[in-house]
Design a protein around this motif. Structure first.
Motif, PDB file in Angstrom:
ATOM      1  N   ILE A  23      17.974 -41.426 -34.943  1.00 41.24           N
ATOM      2  CA  ILE A  23      17.365 -40.847 -35.524  1.00 41.24           C
ATOM      3  C   ILE A  23      16.998 -39.128 -34.404  1.00 41.24           C
ATOM      4  N   TYR A  24      16.737 -39.368 -33.621  1.00 40.05           N
ATOM      5  CA  TYR A  24      16.326 -38.409 -32.801  1.00 40.05           C
ATOM      6  C   TYR A  24      17.949 -37.701 -32.606  1.00 40.05           C
ATOM      7  N   ALA A  25      18.949 -38.554 -32.344  1.00 38.34           N
ATOM      8  CA  ALA A  25      20.364 -37.413 -32.157  1.00 38.34           C
ATOM      9  C   ALA A  25      20.252 -36.426 -33.688  1.00 38.34           C
ATOM     10  N   LEU A  26      20.087 -37.826 -34.812  1.00 38.48           N
ATOM     11  CA  LEU A  26      20.654 -36.357 -36.314  1.00 38.48           C
ATOM     12  C   LEU A  26      19.711 -35.127 -36.149  1.00 38.48           C
ATOM     13  N   LEU A  27      17.761 -35.530 -35.915  1.00 38.55           N
ATOM     14  CA  LEU A  27      17.511 -34.770 -36.157  1.00 38.55           C
ATOM     15  C   LEU A  27      17.428 -33.337 -35.145  1.00 38.55           C
ATOM     16  N   ARG A  28      18.144 -33.511 -33.362  1.00 41.26           N
ATOM     17  CA  ARG A  28      18.457 -32.538 -32.823  1.00 41.26           C
ATOM     18  C   ARG A  28      19.841 -31.748 -33.363  1.00 41.26           C
TER      19      ARG A  28
ATOM     20  N   ASN B 211      20.693 -32.762 -50.791  1.00 39.20           N
ATOM     21  CA  ASN B 211      21.123 -33.786 -51.276  1.00 39.20           C
ATOM     22  C   ASN B 211      21.728 -35.097 -50.429  1.00 39.20           C
ATOM     23  N   VAL B 212      22.933 -34.513 -49.498  1.00 36.98           N
ATOM     24  CA  VAL B 212      22.929 -36.029 -49.532  1.00 36.98           C
ATOM     25  C   VAL B 212      22.392 -37.149 -48.368  1.00 36.98           C
ATOM     26  N   LEU B 213      21.676 -36.354 -47.879  1.00 37.60           N
ATOM     27  CA  LEU B 213      20.973 -36.382 -47.033  1.00 37.60           C
ATOM     28  C   LEU B 213      19.529 -37.380 -47.664  1.00 37.60           C
ATOM     29  N   ILE B 214      19.241 -36.843 -48.758  1.00 37.58           N
ATOM     30  CA  ILE B 214      18.387 -36.646 -49.460  1.00 37.58           C
ATOM     31  C   ILE B 214      18.546 -38.419 -50.365  1.00 37.58           C
ATOM     32  N   ALA B 215      20.032 -38.445 -50.421  1.00 33.44           N
ATOM     33  CA  ALA B 215      20.289 -39.423 -51.785  1.00 33.44           C
ATOM     34  C   ALA B 215      20.497 -40.566 -50.696  1.00 33.44           C
TER      35      ALA B 215
ATOM     36  N   MET C 126      12.457 -41.292 -42.227  1.00 32.72           N
ATOM     37  CA  MET C 126      12.707 -39.936 -41.630  1.00 32.72           C
ATOM     38  C   MET C 126      14.025 -39.252 -42.735  1.00 32.72           C
ATOM     39  N   VAL C 127      14.513 -39.503 -42.252  1.00 36.39           N
ATOM     40  CA  VAL C 127      15.383 -39.029 -43.289  1.00 36.39           C
ATOM     41  C   VAL C 127      15.355 -38.424 -44.541  1.00 36.39           C
ATOM     42  N   ALA C 128      14.882 -38.502 -44.769  1.00 35.89           N
ATOM     43  CA  ALA C 128      14.234 -38.090 -46.009  1.00 35.89           C
ATOM     44  C   ALA C 128      13.204 -36.743 -45.390  1.00 35.89           C
ATOM     45  N   GLY C 129      12.587 -36.789 -44.702  1.00 36.40           N
ATOM     46  CA  GLY C 129      12.383 -35.457 -43.650  1.00 36.40           C
ATOM     47  C   GLY C 129      13.153 -34.636 -43.333  1.00 36.40           C
ATOM     48  N   LEU C 130      14.217 -35.250 -42.939  1.00 35.84           N
ATOM     49  CA  LEU C 130      15.266 -34.312 -42.435  1.00 35.84           C
ATOM     50  C   LEU C 130      15.770 -33.622 -43.598  1.00 35.84           C
ATOM     51  N   GLY C 131      16.347 -34.316 -44.751  1.00 36.45           N
ATOM     52  CA  GLY C 131      16.972 -33.948 -45.859  1.00 36.45           C
ATOM     53  C   GLY C 131      16.060 -32.933 -46.468  1.00 36.45           C
ATOM     54  N   ILE C 132      14.449 -32.697 -46.539  1.00 33.82           N
ATOM     55  CA  ILE C 132      14.291 -31.490 -47.228  1.00 33.82           C
ATOM     56  C   ILE C 132      14.314 -30.477 -46.187  1.00 33.82           C
ATOM     57  N   TYR C 133      13.926 -30.468 -44.962  1.00 32.56           N
ATOM     58  CA  TYR C 133      14.211 -29.581 -44.088  1.00 32.56           C
ATOM     59  C   TYR C 133      13.083 -28.790 -44.808  1.00 32.56           C
TER      60      TYR C 133
END
Lengths: 507, 98
Positions: free
Chosen positions: A254-259, A273-277, A312-319
């Motif tokens: 997750i850290y690497a994704l966020l970074r 959209n991909v991230l949110i899905a 956590m991925v949801a948070g990144l997806g909304i951005y």
């Protein structure tokens, strides 16, 4: 000026790992060295954290080569927080495993491997170079392989096949993605990449690379279609090892994704959209998987990891800044609480001789105080209001609602309800149901009741300690919110990060 | 080959895939011949186009790492084979479910 604080969290576990190998087979010496090293790394991490909070982002160029040519280590608030959490979790796990891991495992280098794992984690959090990140990831996975298979029980080995295969695959994908990225930008420094990729004309290829990175990190962090290796592997090793895996290994993905996604690939609508899905489906499948696991408590929490990765991925997806803040808060909370839950499952195993929910029960009657501590941990995972799980969920709900992602909101609420249901059921099964006596274990196995008082304390202290940390996260939420907000602002506006790494390029 | 049920073929597939990734790094590193990135004695810096040395360093690292990982994987699989007595993933999986 060289910032030695920055390099200490990497050097310390490396040194202690090497020293521990020199003490191969001498279990008591290993225990003492590990504990000392654990305490020291907490001290260093706090020091680093305070320095970064005061002075802002610090960086160090390996070998004195100026970025973007040399390998950069850089530490912003985000990295410092994670290093601190790693140190806390590391200390708790080391203490817990001093008693809970059997001697045969210790003799085969268990503690050394834990330190190498911590080394890899700290390195991954602190590096500013994408290929270096790959190398740290390899250090993490090779030590996790050993930890997973150490002891050589049959079911451990079977879980290990999936784990090893998936991780090898993910590192190959990661390597491929790096190759393409290097071909696109001609640099590997993340700050430098950020500048190059942002203006790159070939958007299609950039997007493909982004997806490749997402797949690689997604396998590590066990998001929806790529999670199946996790529940089949995480419940097999002893629970102290499961605690490090569940608490930290998925989170480094997750850290690497966020970074990378905040610095290099700014999510455009498609990626978003991909991230949110993916987030929605992770919540759904992790939750349903956990419900389907009627009996094995540890398998159940392994599925919950998948479910909570969705948040956590949801948070990144909304951005948006708000959503990222929620995701980061959740990350902080999750590292502590998941580790704690795994340690608790280890303690339950020690008390009862099983983690099968059907056979457990009556723990509340025999250990009321201990049950109270465990209750706090379980309720923070669920997110009962004053405790730590509540705040990040609130932020995420709000962020998804204000961004008109109503479907995502629904899934997030679904995810929390499932967690509530599962943990409530586990609570009833473990603590309230009348006891059926403990299970007989075949191997030499010391029950909690029969341990000496010192050993009991060594087992209980880390759990109380981690519970204390999560209570602090919940009750002192304004500090954490402030911290998470700072991190989110930094992620949304990477200019200070870039400037810290490449001081001359911007002049 | 990674989709085959046999463990040995799984390993072979992984190795092939890893080599493929290494070759890819080479390819995207703008390969060109007879232009070593060596500065002549009488010059201060490179003036002509030169081969990028970084991909080599990357591949070397990647090869070393994958060597370690693969040898570990092979040993693990051998251990699995000895414990379980089969190298068919389906059979192992079925036992796992029980």
């Amino acid at each position: 000026m060289t910032n030695y604080e920055l390099i200490l969290p990497i050097l310390l576990p490396l040194l202690s790992g090497i020293i521990l190998i020199a003490f191969w087979g001498r279990v008591n010496a290993q225990r003492i060295i590990s504990a000392i090293s654990g305490f020291l790394s907490v001290i260093f991490a706090v020091q680093l954290f305070l320095t970064v909070r005061e002075e802002g982002i610090i960086s160090i160029q390996a070998g004195g080569w100026e970025a973007p040519f040399g390998i950069t280590f850089v530490c912003d608030t985000f990295s410092a927080t994670l290093v601190l959490l790693t140190a806390i979790v590391g200390l708790a796990v080391i203490l817990f495993s001093m008693v809970s891991i059997n001697k045969a495992r210790m003799r085969f280098g268990y503690f050394a491997m834990i330190h190498f794992l911590l080394l890899g984690l700290n390195g991954a959090f602190l590096t500013g170079d994408i290929f270096n990140l790959y190398v740290w990831f390899e250090i993490i996975i090779i030590s996790s392989f050993v930890l997973l298979t150490i002891g050589g029980e049959k079911r451990q080995l079977e879980g290990a096949i999936n784990y090893v295969t998936m991780n090898l695959l993910s590192s190959v994908i990661f390597l491929t993605a790096i190759a393409i990225l290097y071909g696109l930008a001609g640099t590997l420094n993340m700050a430098d990449l950020s500048q190059h990729i942002a203006n790159h004309p070939n958007r299609g290829l950039v997007q493909t690379t982004a997806i490749l990175f997402f797949v690689a990190f997604g396998i590590k962090s066990a998001v929806f279609p790529l999670y199946f290796w996790l529940p089949s592997a995480y419940h097999t090793p002893p629970s102290a090892i499961g605690a490090v895996f569940g608490g930290l290994l998925t989170k480094v993905g997750i850290y690497a994704l966020l970074r990378t996604f905040s610095l290099i690939f700014i999510p455009d609508p498609f990626l978003s959209n991909v991230l949110i899905a993916v987030a929605c489906l992770s919540l759904l499948s992790g939750g349903l998987g956990a419900i389907a696991q009627q009996n094995n408590f540890r398998k159940l929490i392994s599925y919950l990891i998948v479910c909570h990765i969705g948040f956590m991925v949801a948070g990144l997806g909304i951005y948006t800044e708000w959503a990222l803040m929620g995701a980061i808060f959740y990350l902080i909370h999750d590292i502590i609480v998941k580790t704690n839950i795994f340690l608790i499952s280890g303690l339950i195993l020690k008390i009862k001789g099983t983690v099968n929910l059907k056979k457990l029960g009556g723990l509340y009657r025999s250990y009321p105080k201990l049950s109270f501590v465990m209750a706090i941990a379980i309720f923070s995972l669920v997110g009962v209001p004053p405790l730590s799980g509540f705040w990040p969920k609130l932020f995420l709900f709000e962020a998804s609602f204000t961004n008109q992602e109503y479907l995502l909101t629904a899934f997030l609420i679904f995810g929390s309800f499932i967690t509530l249901y599962i943990m409530a059921r586990a609570w009833v099964e473990i603590f309230w149901k009348p006891s059926e006596g403990r299970q007989a274990m075949g191997r030499p196995f010391i029950y909690f009741d029969n341990m000496r008082i010192l050993k009991k304390w060594v087992l209980v202290t880390p759990i109380v300690f981690l519970t204390g940390v999560s209570v602090y996260i919940g009750l002192g939420a304004e500090h954490i919110v402030q911290l998470a907000q700072d991190i989110a602002t930094n992620l949304m506006n990477p200019e200070p990060y870039i400037e810290a790494v490449l001081p001359k390029m911007n002049k | 080959m990674m989709l085959r049920r046999s463990l040995v073929k799984l390993i072979l597939g992984l190795i092939l895939l890893g080599n493929g990734a290494n070759l890819l790094i080479f390819l995207v590193g703008r390969l060109n011949s007879e232009q070593p990135p060596i500065i002549p004695a009488d010059a201060k810096m490179l003036v002509e186009a030169y081969a990028d040395p970084i991909p080599q360093a990357l591949i070397l690292t990647a090869i070393v790492i994958s060597f370690g990982l693969q040898s570990f994987a092979i040993v693990t699989l051998k251990k699995v084979y000895r414990e379980v007595g089969t190298d068919d993933l389906d059979i192992i999986d079925r036992r796992d479910q029980q």
